[in-house]
Write an enzyme that holds these catalytic residues in place. Sequence first.
Site, mmCIF file in Angstrom:
data_model
loop_
_atom_site.group_PDB
_atom_site.id
_atom_site.type_symbol
_atom_site.label_atom_id
_atom_site.label_comp_id
_atom_site.label_asym_id
_atom_site.label_seq_id
_atom_site.Cartn_x
_atom_site.Cartn_y
_atom_site.Cartn_z
ATOM 1 N N HIS A 39 0.846 -1.199 0.000
ATOM 2 C CA HIS A 39 0.000 0.000 0.000
ATOM 3 C C HIS A 39 0.879 1.245 0.000
ATOM 4 C CE1 HIS A 39 -2.635 3.128 1.599
ATOM 5 N NE2 HIS A 39 -3.629 2.416 1.094
ATOM 6 N N ASP A 96 -10.926 2.229 -1.841
ATOM 7 C CA ASP A 96 -10.075 3.079 -1.006
ATOM 8 C C ASP A 96 -10.909 3.814 0.047
ATOM 9 O OD1 ASP A 96 -7.476 3.633 -0.308
ATOM 10 O OD2 ASP A 96 -6.956 4.628 -2.182
HETATM 11 C C1 1DF Z 1 -5.193 9.514 1.728
HETATM 12 C C2 1DF Z 1 -5.410 8.443 0.886
HETATM 13 C C3 1DF Z 1 -4.499 9.324 2.915
HETATM 14 C C4 1DF Z 1 -4.952 7.185 1.236
HETATM 15 C C5 1DF Z 1 -4.056 8.051 3.270
HETATM 16 O O1 1DF Z 1 -3.395 7.794 4.425
HETATM 17 C C6 1DF Z 1 -4.275 6.988 2.431
HETATM 18 C C7 1DF Z 1 -5.689 10.842 1.349
HETATM 19 C C8 1DF Z 1 -3.298 8.789 5.391
HETATM 20 O O2 1DF Z 1 -6.746 10.930 0.704
HETATM 21 O O3 1DF Z 1 -5.037 11.830 1.680
HETATM 22 O O4 1DF Z 1 -3.820 5.774 2.789
HETATM 23 N N1 1DF Z 1 -5.178 6.153 0.318
HETATM 24 O O5 1DF Z 1 -5.007 4.976 0.597
HETATM 25 O O6 1DF Z 1 -5.550 6.463 -0.834
HETATM 26 MN MN MN Z 2 -5.513 3.127 0.303
#
Ligand code: 1DF
Ligand code: MN
Length: 355
Positions: free
Chosen positions: A190, A316
């Site tokens: 991830h 997500d």
């Molecule tokens: C965000 C997206 C932030 C994901 C994340 O961890 C994250 C974001 C703080 O939208 O800023 O894991 N993601 O998995 O897309």
């Molecule tokens: Mn994610």
Amino acid sequence: MSAPGTTEPSSANAGYLRIATEEAFAPAELLQRWRALMQRGGNLDPGFVDQWGYFLGESPRAKGIAARLQEIGAQRIRDMDETGIARQILSLTNPGVQIFDAATGTALAATFNDQLAEAIRAHPDRFSGLAAIAPQNPAGAAKELERGVRKLGLKGAIINSHTQGEYLDDPKFWDIFAAAESLNVPVYLHPSTPSPRMYAPFAERGLEGAIYGFAVETSLHLLRIIVSGAFDRFPGLRMVVGHLGEGLPYWLSRIDFFHRANVASDRYATVKKLNKKPSDYLKENIWVTTSGMAWEPPILYCQQVLGVDRVLYAMDYPYQFIPEEVKVTDNLPISDQDKKKLYQSNAERVFGLGA
Ligand code: 1DF
Ligand code: MN
């Protein structure tokens, strides 16, 4: 029954279930420990401070996401019903336990995996999960993965890219790969923010997060693993990567060309000859998910270059909880058979959901 205008969790008439494969949760205890870490200060990962300084703050978007991350029950199932998601494969959100010291990270991974397994036991028809592990203790991480799979029924491991600036192509981490291969479960790589040595040029223009820095960090990480020869050492190792392969599927021919050129030259002491082309590992050891990439052209492109068996659906949640995006996937110009692979059967096979 769903209310009119919503999407059925089981899209029965089309003959598939929607399984979302990169869905985040965060126990309150994890958020508290992250907050304490930031209050204590010291030499913290700048990407962590940036991300969680925001998500633990007071903005309405951050508060909504932080609330949804902590809930693995009725509210989440309501959100799933509203968007037609039959099952979530849950994983501890980025950066998980990877920023703690090795002993703390190892202990917390076990605690959170126990909590995850309990939530799954309460709703086995709606939730599956991946084990959090602490790569900063590689042998302990391999053991926890084994416990997570054998004792808790978890379906693989989640690793949030770099661990304190270090990458999994270092053989010191390979107990983890050996465990995943022998347990026959995938490792989901991830995203996280760019590692400390390359963070500043992204952050100076607000590019360190999900907008772009995540993809650069994570695609670099995966490519490092591929060219290290890890998949020659562990040919049965399966990895899953989000965001349609973090851009790598677009690069295949150029990577193959220059990898061959670099191996043939005496220019790089660290470039290894591999059993296969880099693109072969991407097509044989890697599966990609559509997390955060609900856009028809790159989804079809990935199905074309990697194969329809290698692209899986992900939402997500809760970072990108956007009902209209499910419609984009529903409306892809592909056969119902290929849609079932994308939404359901590829995930069942890669994560062993029947077992
Ligand atoms: C965000 C997206 C932030 C994901 C994340 O961890 C994250 C974001 C703080 O939208 O800023 O894991 N993601 O998995 O897309
Ligand atoms: Mn994610």
